[in-house]
Structure formats: structure tokens, C-alpha cells
Design a protein around this motif. Structure first.
Motif, PDB file in Angstrom:
ATOM      1  N   ARG A 119       0.814  -1.216   0.000  1.00 28.26           N
ATOM      2  CA  ARG A 119       0.000   0.000   0.000  1.00 28.26           C
ATOM      3  C   ARG A 119       0.846   1.264   0.000  1.00 28.26           C
ATOM      4  O   ARG A 119       0.448   2.281  -0.574  1.00 28.26           O
ATOM      5  CB  ARG A 119      -0.930  -0.010   1.219  1.00 28.26           C
ATOM      6  CG  ARG A 119      -1.962  -1.140   1.190  1.00 28.26           C
ATOM      7  CD  ARG A 119      -2.922  -1.026   2.350  1.00 28.26           C
ATOM      8  NE  ARG A 119      -3.943  -2.064   2.279  1.00 28.26           N
ATOM      9  CZ  ARG A 119      -4.937  -2.170   3.164  1.00 28.26           C
ATOM     10  NH1 ARG A 119      -5.033  -1.303   4.186  1.00 28.26           N
ATOM     11  NH2 ARG A 119      -5.826  -3.145   3.025  1.00 28.26           N
ATOM     12  N   GLU A 120       2.009   1.197   0.624  1.00 25.01           N
ATOM     13  CA  GLU A 120       2.868   2.381   0.663  1.00 25.01           C
ATOM     14  C   GLU A 120       3.350   2.754  -0.736  1.00 25.01           C
ATOM     15  O   GLU A 120       3.328   3.925  -1.124  1.00 25.01           O
ATOM     16  CB  GLU A 120       4.062   2.134   1.585  1.00 25.01           C
ATOM     17  CG  GLU A 120       4.983   3.354   1.723  1.00 25.01           C
ATOM     18  CD  GLU A 120       6.110   3.111   2.703  1.00 25.01           C
ATOM     19  OE1 GLU A 120       7.028   3.959   2.763  1.00 25.01           O
ATOM     20  OE2 GLU A 120       6.073   2.086   3.406  1.00 25.01           O
ATOM     21  N   LEU A 121       3.783   1.767  -1.497  1.00 29.27           N
ATOM     22  CA  LEU A 121       4.238   2.036  -2.858  1.00 29.27           C
ATOM     23  C   LEU A 121       3.062   2.458  -3.736  1.00 29.27           C
ATOM     24  O   LEU A 121       3.212   3.325  -4.603  1.00 29.27           O
ATOM     25  CB  LEU A 121       4.903   0.786  -3.449  1.00 29.27           C
ATOM     26  CG  LEU A 121       5.528   0.942  -4.845  1.00 29.27           C
ATOM     27  CD1 LEU A 121       6.554   2.059  -4.870  1.00 29.27           C
ATOM     28  CD2 LEU A 121       6.166  -0.374  -5.291  1.00 29.27           C
ATOM     29  N   ARG A 122       1.888   1.898  -3.489  1.00 26.58           N
ATOM     30  CA  ARG A 122       0.713   2.278  -4.266  1.00 26.58           C
ATOM     31  C   ARG A 122       0.337   3.737  -4.020  1.00 26.58           C
ATOM     32  O   ARG A 122      -0.038   4.456  -4.945  1.00 26.58           O
ATOM     33  CB  ARG A 122      -0.477   1.383  -3.923  1.00 26.58           C
ATOM     34  CG  ARG A 122      -1.699   1.652  -4.795  1.00 26.58           C
ATOM     35  CD  ARG A 122      -2.859   0.771  -4.429  1.00 26.58           C
ATOM     36  NE  ARG A 122      -3.459   1.135  -3.157  1.00 26.58           N
ATOM     37  CZ  ARG A 122      -4.470   0.494  -2.595  1.00 26.58           C
ATOM     38  NH1 ARG A 122      -4.970  -0.586  -3.184  1.00 26.58           N
ATOM     39  NH2 ARG A 122      -4.963   0.885  -1.445  1.00 26.58           N
ATOM     40  N   ARG A 123       0.440   4.184  -2.770  1.00 25.93           N
ATOM     41  CA  ARG A 123       0.124   5.582  -2.454  1.00 25.93           C
ATOM     42  C   ARG A 123       1.075   6.540  -3.156  1.00 25.93           C
ATOM     43  O   ARG A 123       0.707   7.657  -3.515  1.00 25.93           O
ATOM     44  CB  ARG A 123       0.186   5.810  -0.939  1.00 25.93           C
ATOM     45  CG  ARG A 123      -1.031   5.323  -0.180  1.00 25.93           C
ATOM     46  CD  ARG A 123      -1.085   5.916   1.208  1.00 25.93           C
ATOM     47  NE  ARG A 123       0.089   5.534   1.984  1.00 25.93           N
ATOM     48  CZ  ARG A 123       0.145   4.458   2.771  1.00 25.93           C
ATOM     49  NH1 ARG A 123      -0.913   3.663   2.869  1.00 25.93           N
ATOM     50  NH2 ARG A 123       1.230   4.181   3.459  1.00 25.93           N
ATOM     51  N   GLU A 124       2.315   6.084  -3.389  1.00 32.02           N
ATOM     52  CA  GLU A 124       3.320   6.963  -3.979  1.00 32.02           C
ATOM     53  C   GLU A 124       3.128   7.157  -5.475  1.00 32.02           C
ATOM     54  O   GLU A 124       3.156   8.284  -5.969  1.00 32.02           O
ATOM     55  CB  GLU A 124       4.717   6.388  -3.703  1.00 32.02           C
ATOM     56  CG  GLU A 124       5.845   7.325  -4.106  1.00 32.02           C
ATOM     57  CD  GLU A 124       7.197   6.781  -3.692  1.00 32.02           C
ATOM     58  OE1 GLU A 124       8.207   7.432  -4.023  1.00 32.02           O
ATOM     59  OE2 GLU A 124       7.254   5.705  -3.049  1.00 32.02           O
ATOM     60  N   ARG A 125       2.905   6.074  -6.202  1.00 34.46           N
ATOM     61  CA  ARG A 125       2.811   6.186  -7.670  1.00 34.46           C
ATOM     62  C   ARG A 125       1.677   5.359  -8.276  1.00 34.46           C
ATOM     63  O   ARG A 125       1.628   5.184  -9.483  1.00 34.46           O
ATOM     64  CB  ARG A 125       4.134   5.755  -8.326  1.00 34.46           C
ATOM     65  CG  ARG A 125       5.295   6.663  -7.988  1.00 34.46           C
ATOM     66  CD  ARG A 125       6.530   6.337  -8.808  1.00 34.46           C
ATOM     67  NE  ARG A 125       7.622   7.200  -8.421  1.00 34.46           N
ATOM     68  CZ  ARG A 125       8.461   6.942  -7.410  1.00 34.46           C
ATOM     69  NH1 ARG A 125       8.327   5.838  -6.723  1.00 34.46           N
ATOM     70  NH2 ARG A 125       9.422   7.788  -7.122  1.00 34.46           N
ATOM     71  N   GLY A 126       0.768   4.890  -7.455  1.00 34.18           N
ATOM     72  CA  GLY A 126      -0.343   4.113  -7.976  1.00 34.18           C
ATOM     73  C   GLY A 126       0.075   2.699  -8.343  1.00 34.18           C
ATOM     74  O   GLY A 126       1.065   2.162  -7.835  1.00 34.18           O
ATOM     75  N   GLU A 127      -0.675   2.082  -9.228  1.00 32.88           N
ATOM     76  CA  GLU A 127      -0.401   0.716  -9.665  1.00 32.88           C
ATOM     77  C   GLU A 127      -0.295   0.668 -11.188  1.00 32.88           C
ATOM     78  O   GLU A 127      -0.890   1.491 -11.891  1.00 32.88           O
ATOM     79  CB  GLU A 127      -1.516  -0.233  -9.205  1.00 32.88           C
ATOM     80  CG  GLU A 127      -1.634  -0.361  -7.700  1.00 32.88           C
ATOM     81  CD  GLU A 127      -2.781  -1.259  -7.276  1.00 32.88           C
ATOM     82  OE1 GLU A 127      -2.949  -1.468  -6.069  1.00 32.88           O
ATOM     83  OE2 GLU A 127      -3.523  -1.761  -8.157  1.00 32.88           O
ATOM     84  N   LEU A 128       0.449  -0.315 -11.683  1.00 30.89           N
ATOM     85  CA  LEU A 128       0.646  -0.456 -13.128  1.00 30.89           C
ATOM     86  C   LEU A 128      -0.028  -1.742 -13.592  1.00 30.89           C
ATOM     87  O   LEU A 128       0.282  -2.826 -13.114  1.00 30.89           O
ATOM     88  CB  LEU A 128       2.139  -0.485 -13.461  1.00 30.89           C
ATOM     89  CG  LEU A 128       2.492  -0.119 -14.913  1.00 30.89           C
ATOM     90  CD1 LEU A 128       2.214   1.355 -15.162  1.00 30.89           C
ATOM     91  CD2 LEU A 128       3.943  -0.432 -15.205  1.00 30.89           C
ATOM     92  N   PHE A 129      -0.944  -1.575 -14.534  1.00 31.32           N
ATOM     93  CA  PHE A 129      -1.639  -2.718 -15.124  1.00 31.32           C
ATOM     94  C   PHE A 129      -0.971  -3.065 -16.444  1.00 31.32           C
ATOM     95  O   PHE A 129      -0.806  -2.193 -17.304  1.00 31.32           O
ATOM     96  CB  PHE A 129      -3.116  -2.377 -15.347  1.00 31.32           C
ATOM     97  CG  PHE A 129      -3.939  -3.519 -15.876  1.00 31.32           C
ATOM     98  CD1 PHE A 129      -4.684  -4.304 -15.012  1.00 31.32           C
ATOM     99  CD2 PHE A 129      -3.974  -3.809 -17.244  1.00 31.32           C
ATOM    100  CE1 PHE A 129      -5.447  -5.360 -15.495  1.00 31.32           C
ATOM    101  CE2 PHE A 129      -4.727  -4.861 -17.725  1.00 31.32           C
ATOM    102  CZ  PHE A 129      -5.468  -5.643 -16.856  1.00 31.32           C
ATOM    103  N   LYS A 130      -0.590  -4.332 -16.621  1.00 28.24           N
ATOM    104  CA  LYS A 130       0.065  -4.766 -17.854  1.00 28.24           C
ATOM    105  C   LYS A 130      -0.906  -5.528 -18.723  1.00 28.24           C
ATOM    106  O   LYS A 130      -1.530  -6.497 -18.283  1.00 28.24           O
ATOM    107  CB  LYS A 130       1.281  -5.646 -17.539  1.00 28.24           C
ATOM    108  CG  LYS A 130       1.993  -6.151 -18.797  1.00 28.24           C
ATOM    109  CD  LYS A 130       3.257  -6.934 -18.460  1.00 28.24           C
ATOM    110  CE  LYS A 130       2.957  -8.281 -17.864  1.00 28.24           C
ATOM    111  NZ  LYS A 130       4.175  -9.133 -17.727  1.00 28.24           N
TER     112      LYS A 130
END
Length: 421
Positions: free
Chosen positions: A182-193
Motif C-alpha cells: 500500500r505504501e508504494l501504491r500511495r506513492e505512484r499508484g499501480e501499473l496494469f500490464k
């Protein structure tokens, strides 16, 4: 008896270059946290460079991208759900589908970056340039839990430390879709491939035209051959042997420059070959070198290369503008059938990948609809009255262009085959 000496030199000029296709295989690097895409980590950029220098390849990619993009999204489902999907789409960049279609045509894959609200719902979605992303390495569970972003991998791959002014190029992590970090998601969101399954291709997609890369390079080299032949020639057209001591490099350079300025250029294609000798019995000699007929070979080769590139793209020859034997069929019928074949066998699966991926994004927000990409109409593809008249029936023009009802009789006739009383 005094023996004469001959102080002479002969120079061999290599007129060929060896082009090596980059290694597509992904591999790890112990010093890096990401997986190389190709041996030099620049395979996507190599694909872009190929397209920039090959007209027919670029044209096929543009056509494919336009077909994939279609006429935009539409949603099928309950009115409330459709309204929610359309509301979400209104927050997405207007070039989202177009950019995704381009990446899919070039690389056979795409990346979407999703940003989230505090509630965990997807707030926004954007397509990220495929060339900017590299996969992270597998964790102990055999999964990739992050990706890495950089706008210039040619620079970033060579660096281990970054100065303050270079921080923009430093690879930055992005969490994978549906991450637990969740911490990394808060920083730059998520990447869908978005990528089709392919055996032993865990990290990266490979272009559908992979088998034609050598042919695309050949096409580029043929064009370069003709350009060089116009600019300064790829073979010598004149040989001059001078009775003069040109052992001094600077003096020899000046003589060669003066001769080349006089004889080379687009009007006098071909370089001058200069040799020299100090043997007093050898005088200045000027010989013409016959021009070979290699351009004819390249003309024949170019036809073969173009056909192989088109086949690799799975584009019908008629749709690519190449002449084909139609037999008893008219050119109009062949073109129309080619469009239908291309749409159903090549484009539709690519559109389905986008549609299913977008459904996944919407479901994260509790929106359950069926996403569809509206196929292009012939008028959208070519915007040519002449082609419309040659390929569309009267009823197709009435319903697809004019928006009126079909005729009960005579509507299945191609326009230019109909007679008007």
C-alpha cells in the motif's frame, strides 16, 4: 647500378557495415533491480527506430493502430452501470485509447497507470509509454511485484548513481496491479500490464512482426543505399593514380578533399578512388570504374522485402496497397473482403485484450459492464468517396453514413454497379 625504389601505398576502404539485430531475450543483471529488455535493455527503442526509418512498416503500424482504436469505447449493461462507466471514462485522458492502440501495434502490449482515491477506488487511469517501463525481478514466490519507470533507459541503464540534475532519469518503482504494498501504491499508484500469454515470455511482450525484423532492416538499408549513392556514392566511379609523394597525411587529406569536392555529389554520384606512387616511371593515370547494376538487384529485393513485411503484420496484400492476382473477383470485392478478414482475425483479438482489461479496471470500482470498441466504418478508414463508391453497398451507405433505413430491394448492390434511371 642504382635500384629504383617505389614508395607507394594502397588503402582498402570497407564499404559495408554489419547490422546486428538486438537480442530480444530478457535477462537479469545482478547490479540492477529490473530485468533487461533485450541484451542492451533498449529493445523497445530499437523497434521505434525501425519504424521511423521504414515507410511501409510505419504505414502498416499506423493502419493497425487506427483499426484497433476503432470508433471509441461503448458500454453494454444496465443504464446505471453504463452511466457510471461513461462517467469514469470522462476522467480518462482523451488520447488514452489511441495511445494504447499505438503501443499494442508496435509492441504487442501496453501499460496503464492507475491512481487511487483514499477509499481505494481508481481515481484516474492513463496509458504509459511502453518504452518507459521495465519489469522488476521475480520474488521468492515467482511473482513480479513492481515495475520500473524511466523516460530514458539508454541513459539510466549505464548509470549506477545519479546527479541531482539527472534524477528525472533515475528508475522509479511502480507497484503492480492489485498490489499488497500500500505504501508504494500511495506513492505512484499501480501499473496494469496488458499482454497476451506466450510460453517462456514472463516479463515482456514481443512484437507480432518479430519474424520480419531482418526484412525491415533490409528495407532500411536499401533506402540508405540509394541515398548514399546520390549523396556521395557507395562505390567508386573514378580512379586517379598520382605521381606524387603523398606520405604526409595532411597533404594527402587536402588532395583527396579537393578531388572529392570536384567530382562527387548527387550529380556525380560515386566517390573518387585515389592512389599514389613515387616511382618516376609511373605517371598520373585517370581511369573510369564501370558502374555496376546492383540497383536493379535492390529493386527486385525491395519487392520481396515489402511482401515479407506485410505478411509478418498479417495484413492482406490488397489492404496494404500491393497488387494481387484477383482471379474472377473484382478489385472492389477483394478490398472489402480483405478489410473484413483483417478486422476479424487480427484486430478483434487485440481489441478484446483492451476491452477485458478495461472491464477489470471498472470492476475495481464496482462497475459491471461489458466494454466494447466500436469497429471503424469504411468512411472512417479512408474518407474517400471513390473508395466508398467501389466497396460499399447502397444500404451500407444509407445506414452507416446517412443514418437512414435500408432499402427493401436493391440495397445490396455496390454503389458504382447501380444504375440510376
Amino acid at each position: 647500378m642504382e635500384q629504383k625504389t617505389d614508395n607507394s601505398n594502397i588503402f582498402f576502404v570497407n564499404l559495408t557495415t554489419k547490422s546486428v539485430t538486438p537480442d530480444v531475450i530478457s535477462r537479469g543483471n545482478k547490479r540492477k533491480e529490473y530485468v533487461y529488455y533485450g541484451k542492451d535493455n533498449l529493445f523497445p527503442q530499437y523497434l521505434v527506430d525501425l519504424a521511423d526509418n521504414c515507410s511501409i512498416h510505419r504505414s502498416l503500424l499506423d493502419t493497425k493502430s487506427k483499426f484497433i482504436n476503432g470508433a471509441g469505447f461503448e458500454f453494454i449493461g444496465d443504464d446505471s452501470q453504463v452511466s457510471a462507466a461513461e462517467s469514469f471514462l470522462s476522467r480518462v485522458d482523451k488520447n488514452f485509447l489511441r495511445n494504447t492502440s499505438t503501443d499494442l501495434a508496435y509492441f504487442n502490449g501496453f501499460y496503464w497507470q492507475s491512481l487511487f482515491e483514499r477509499s481505494g477506488l481508481v481515481a484516474n487511469l492513463k496509458n504509459v509509454d511502453f518504452n518507459y517501463i521495465r519489469s522488476g525481478k521475480m520474488n521468492e514466490n515467482g511473482d513480479v511485484d513492481k515495475y520500473w519507470f524511466s523516460p530514458d533507459w539508454a541513459f539510466a541503464t549505464k548509470k549506477s548513481t545519479f546527479k541531482p540534475e539527472d534524477k528525472i532519469y533515475e528508475p522509479k518503482p511502480i507497484a503492480v496491479w492489485d498490489t499488497v504494498d500500500r505504501e508504494l501504491r500511495r506513492e505512484r499508484g499501480e501499473l496494469f500490464k496488458g499482454q497476451f500469454y506466450s510460453p517462456n515470455k514472463v516479463f515482456y511482450a514481443e512484437p507480432s512482426y518479430l519474424g520480419a525484423l531482418n526484412y525491415i532492416e533490409i528495407s532500411n538499408q536499401i533506402a540508405e543505399f540509394h541515398k548514399n549513392n546520390l549523396d556521395n556514392g557507395m562505390v567508386g566511379s573514378m580512379h586517379i593514380h598520382l605521381f606524387e609523394d603523398l606520405s604526409d597525411i595532411e597533404k594527402r587529406r587536402k588532395v583527396e578533399k579537393a578531388i572529392n569536392n570536384k567530382f562527387t555529389g548527387s550529380e556525380n554520384a560515386g566517390k573518387v578512388v585515389v592512389t599514389w606512387s613515387t616511382n618516376p616511371d609511373v605517371k598520373t593515370v585517370v581511369d573510369s570504374i564501370p558502374v555496376n547494376d546492383s540497383h536493379e538487384m535492390f529493386t527486385l529485393l525491395n519487392t520481396k522485402v515489402n511482401e515479407e513485411i506485410v505478411i509478418a503484420h498479417r495484413t492482406p496484400l490488397a489492404l496494404a496497397g500491393l497488387k494481387v492476382a484477383t482471379g474472377l473477383q473484382s478489385d472492389d470485392s477483394v478490398t472489402k473482403n480483405a478489410m473484413e478478414y483483417y478486422q476479424n482475425t487480427v484486430i478483434k483479438p487485440l481489441q478484446q485484450l483492451i476491452e477485458e482489461s478495461f472491464d477489470t479496471i471498472l470492476q475495481r470500482n464496482g462497475i459491471n459492464v461489458e466494454t466494447k470498441i466500436k469497429p471503424l466504418k469504411p468512411v472512417d478508414l479512408f474518407a474517400s468517396e471513390e473508395l466508398i463508391s467501389r466497396t460499399m453497398t447502397i444500404n451500407e451507405v444509407r445506414t452507416q453514413i446517412l443514418g437512414v433505413e435500408e432499402l427493401e430491394e436493391g440495397g445490396d448492390v455496390i454503389i458504382n454497379e447501380a444504375t440510376i434511371d
